[in-house]
Design a protein around this motif. Sequence first.
Motif, mmCIF file in Angstrom:
data_model
loop_
_atom_site.group_PDB
_atom_site.id
_atom_site.type_symbol
_atom_site.label_atom_id
_atom_site.label_comp_id
_atom_site.label_asym_id
_atom_site.label_seq_id
_atom_site.Cartn_x
_atom_site.Cartn_y
_atom_site.Cartn_z
ATOM 1 N N GLN A 159 0.433 -1.034 0.339
ATOM 2 C CA GLN A 159 -0.075 -0.480 -0.124
ATOM 3 C C GLN A 159 0.581 1.577 -0.178
ATOM 4 O O GLN A 159 2.364 1.225 0.559
ATOM 5 N N ASP A 160 0.473 2.081 -0.301
ATOM 6 C CA ASP A 160 0.758 4.132 -0.191
ATOM 7 C C ASP A 160 1.566 4.321 1.065
ATOM 8 O O ASP A 160 1.191 3.769 2.569
ATOM 9 N N PRO A 161 2.560 4.467 1.462
ATOM 10 C CA PRO A 161 3.520 4.735 2.653
ATOM 11 C C PRO A 161 2.483 5.799 3.496
ATOM 12 O O PRO A 161 2.710 5.709 4.889
ATOM 13 N N GLU A 162 1.891 6.851 2.206
ATOM 14 C CA GLU A 162 1.033 7.958 3.406
ATOM 15 C C GLU A 162 -0.300 7.581 3.253
ATOM 16 O O GLU A 162 -0.903 7.728 2.034
ATOM 17 N N GLN A 163 -0.745 8.266 4.135
ATOM 18 C CA GLN A 163 -2.077 8.126 3.794
ATOM 19 C C GLN A 163 -2.781 9.184 2.976
ATOM 20 O O GLN A 163 -2.106 10.317 3.249
ATOM 21 N N VAL A 164 -4.268 9.594 2.485
ATOM 22 C CA VAL A 164 -4.577 10.416 1.651
ATOM 23 C C VAL A 164 -5.826 11.524 2.440
ATOM 24 O O VAL A 164 -6.525 10.630 2.900
ATOM 25 N N THR A 165 -5.999 12.450 2.603
ATOM 26 C CA THR A 165 -7.052 13.096 2.952
ATOM 27 C C THR A 165 -7.649 14.167 2.131
ATOM 28 O O THR A 165 -7.327 13.668 0.592
ATOM 29 N N ASN A 166 -8.704 14.858 2.596
ATOM 30 C CA ASN A 166 -9.568 15.460 1.375
ATOM 31 C C ASN A 166 -9.077 16.901 0.864
ATOM 32 O O ASN A 166 -8.956 16.709 -0.030
ATOM 33 N N GLU A 167 -7.784 17.002 1.474
ATOM 34 C CA GLU A 167 -6.899 18.447 1.105
ATOM 35 C C GLU A 167 -6.751 17.715 -0.104
ATOM 36 O O GLU A 167 -6.339 18.976 -1.026
ATOM 37 N N GLN A 168 -5.830 16.574 0.140
ATOM 38 C CA GLN A 168 -5.048 16.139 -1.143
ATOM 39 C C GLN A 168 -6.040 16.158 -2.903
ATOM 40 O O GLN A 168 -5.782 15.034 -3.724
ATOM 41 N N LEU A 169 -7.100 15.803 -2.290
ATOM 42 C CA LEU A 169 -8.015 14.868 -3.094
ATOM 43 C C LEU A 169 -8.313 15.930 -4.028
ATOM 44 O O LEU A 169 -9.008 16.773 -3.931
ATOM 45 N N GLN A 170 -8.288 15.209 -6.075
ATOM 46 C CA GLN A 170 -8.146 15.649 -6.764
ATOM 47 C C GLN A 170 -10.069 15.592 -7.029
ATOM 48 O O GLN A 170 -10.760 16.189 -7.552
ATOM 49 N N GLY A 171 -10.340 14.093 -7.321
ATOM 50 C CA GLY A 171 -11.555 13.641 -7.107
ATOM 51 C C GLY A 171 -11.595 12.386 -7.529
ATOM 52 O O GLY A 171 -10.423 10.999 -7.184
ATOM 53 N N SER A 172 -12.300 11.600 -7.382
ATOM 54 C CA SER A 172 -12.466 9.839 -7.911
ATOM 55 C C SER A 172 -13.079 9.442 -10.063
ATOM 56 O O SER A 172 -13.313 10.492 -10.331
ATOM 57 N N LEU A 173 -12.810 8.508 -10.134
ATOM 58 C CA LEU A 173 -12.568 8.211 -11.218
ATOM 59 C C LEU A 173 -14.636 8.094 -11.890
ATOM 60 O O LEU A 173 -14.895 7.213 -11.218
ATOM 61 N N VAL A 174 -14.310 8.669 -13.126
ATOM 62 C CA VAL A 174 -15.398 8.977 -13.553
ATOM 63 C C VAL A 174 -15.553 7.793 -15.165
ATOM 64 O O VAL A 174 -16.260 7.760 -15.888
ATOM 65 N N LEU A 175 -14.083 8.398 -15.721
ATOM 66 C CA LEU A 175 -14.259 7.861 -17.640
ATOM 67 C C LEU A 175 -12.914 7.393 -17.323
ATOM 68 O O LEU A 175 -11.788 8.738 -16.871
ATOM 69 N N LEU A 176 -12.410 6.485 -18.262
ATOM 70 C CA LEU A 176 -11.307 6.518 -18.531
ATOM 71 C C LEU A 176 -10.707 6.594 -20.079
ATOM 72 O O LEU A 176 -11.320 5.525 -20.808
ATOM 73 N N VAL A 177 -10.112 6.798 -20.577
ATOM 74 C CA VAL A 177 -9.859 7.143 -21.849
ATOM 75 C C VAL A 177 -8.540 6.390 -22.427
ATOM 76 O O VAL A 177 -6.968 7.104 -22.183
ATOM 77 N N PRO A 178 -8.679 5.447 -22.931
ATOM 78 C CA PRO A 178 -7.171 4.745 -23.295
ATOM 79 C C PRO A 178 -6.433 5.364 -24.274
ATOM 80 O O PRO A 178 -6.890 5.863 -25.323
ATOM 81 N N TYR A 179 -5.147 5.547 -24.162
ATOM 82 C CA TYR A 179 -4.273 5.477 -25.132
ATOM 83 C C TYR A 179 -3.969 7.264 -25.465
ATOM 84 O O TYR A 179 -3.116 7.751 -26.074
ATOM 85 N N LEU A 180 -4.888 7.660 -24.812
ATOM 86 C CA LEU A 180 -4.768 9.352 -25.652
ATOM 87 C C LEU A 180 -3.494 10.369 -25.295
ATOM 88 O O LEU A 180 -3.528 11.545 -25.817
ATOM 89 N N GLY A 181 -3.503 10.415 -24.002
ATOM 90 C CA GLY A 181 -2.296 10.751 -22.986
ATOM 91 C C GLY A 181 -1.041 10.634 -23.671
ATOM 92 O O GLY A 181 -0.531 11.574 -23.359
ATOM 93 N N LYS A 182 -0.839 8.703 -24.689
ATOM 94 C CA LYS A 182 0.206 8.968 -25.407
ATOM 95 C C LYS A 182 0.165 10.605 -26.167
ATOM 96 O O LYS A 182 1.133 10.646 -26.969
ATOM 97 N N ILE A 183 -0.698 10.357 -27.383
ATOM 98 C CA ILE A 183 -0.740 11.024 -28.252
ATOM 99 C C ILE A 183 -0.388 12.491 -27.572
ATOM 100 O O ILE A 183 0.160 13.813 -28.257
ATOM 101 N N ILE A 184 -0.555 12.857 -26.398
ATOM 102 C CA ILE A 184 -0.738 14.404 -26.255
ATOM 103 C C ILE A 184 0.747 14.447 -25.454
ATOM 104 O O ILE A 184 1.279 14.986 -26.128
ATOM 105 N N ILE A 185 1.538 13.850 -25.098
ATOM 106 C CA ILE A 185 2.832 12.994 -25.332
ATOM 107 C C ILE A 185 3.287 13.771 -26.179
ATOM 108 O O ILE A 185 4.092 14.783 -26.194
ATOM 109 N N PHE A 186 3.116 13.271 -26.917
ATOM 110 C CA PHE A 186 3.585 13.182 -28.520
ATOM 111 C C PHE A 186 3.781 15.158 -29.186
ATOM 112 O O PHE A 186 4.533 15.034 -29.818
#
Length: 198
Positions: free
Chosen positions: A122-149
Amino acid sequence: MKYNIKDTDNRKNKINKIGLITQKVAFALIIILIYNIFLVIISNSPKVKVNLFGYKAYIITTDSMAPNINKGDIAIIKKSDKKLKIGDIITFKKNREFVTHRIIDLLDDETYITKGDNNNIQDPEQVTNEQLQGSLVLLVPYLGKIIIFMKNKFFIIYIVIIVSLICIYINQIQNKKKIRREKKRIEDEKFKNQNNNN
């Protein structure tokens, strides 16, 4: 062999319908692509503190969540008032980086223990609400590779050249179609005039 005009017209209509459907699907995909690229840019920019309709998007940069989430995928997340539970995938800020991991235990309503699906511990540090950005609602495969390129200048030039060539090609096809229509119209008028004279 008899030449059937109705069959030819039906074929042309089917081809035109397929062409229109293809154009609409391509247009929808382009809109989705542009939306996701824009979402990633504003979410990952340190100067921009806003999100789009409550959503943020992050490029996955490690294989810690493989095989469910892979490097180069885009995680679209949203922060809501709904209570998180064990098994939810969340994105949180750790130091200056954003991490997307799964909740494996809840200490209370504001503290979470997380772990990457591909990690042994498990991750060594606990996560608090202050660190939380949100929960996953959708996953878009491979698109990040295009943006990196796309960050590569040569890649951008290459894309611009390809898009320009496609635009020129489409324009030439449209011009040829106009010329053909005009020739057909002139021929039809000549044929009508000949019939009227006879």
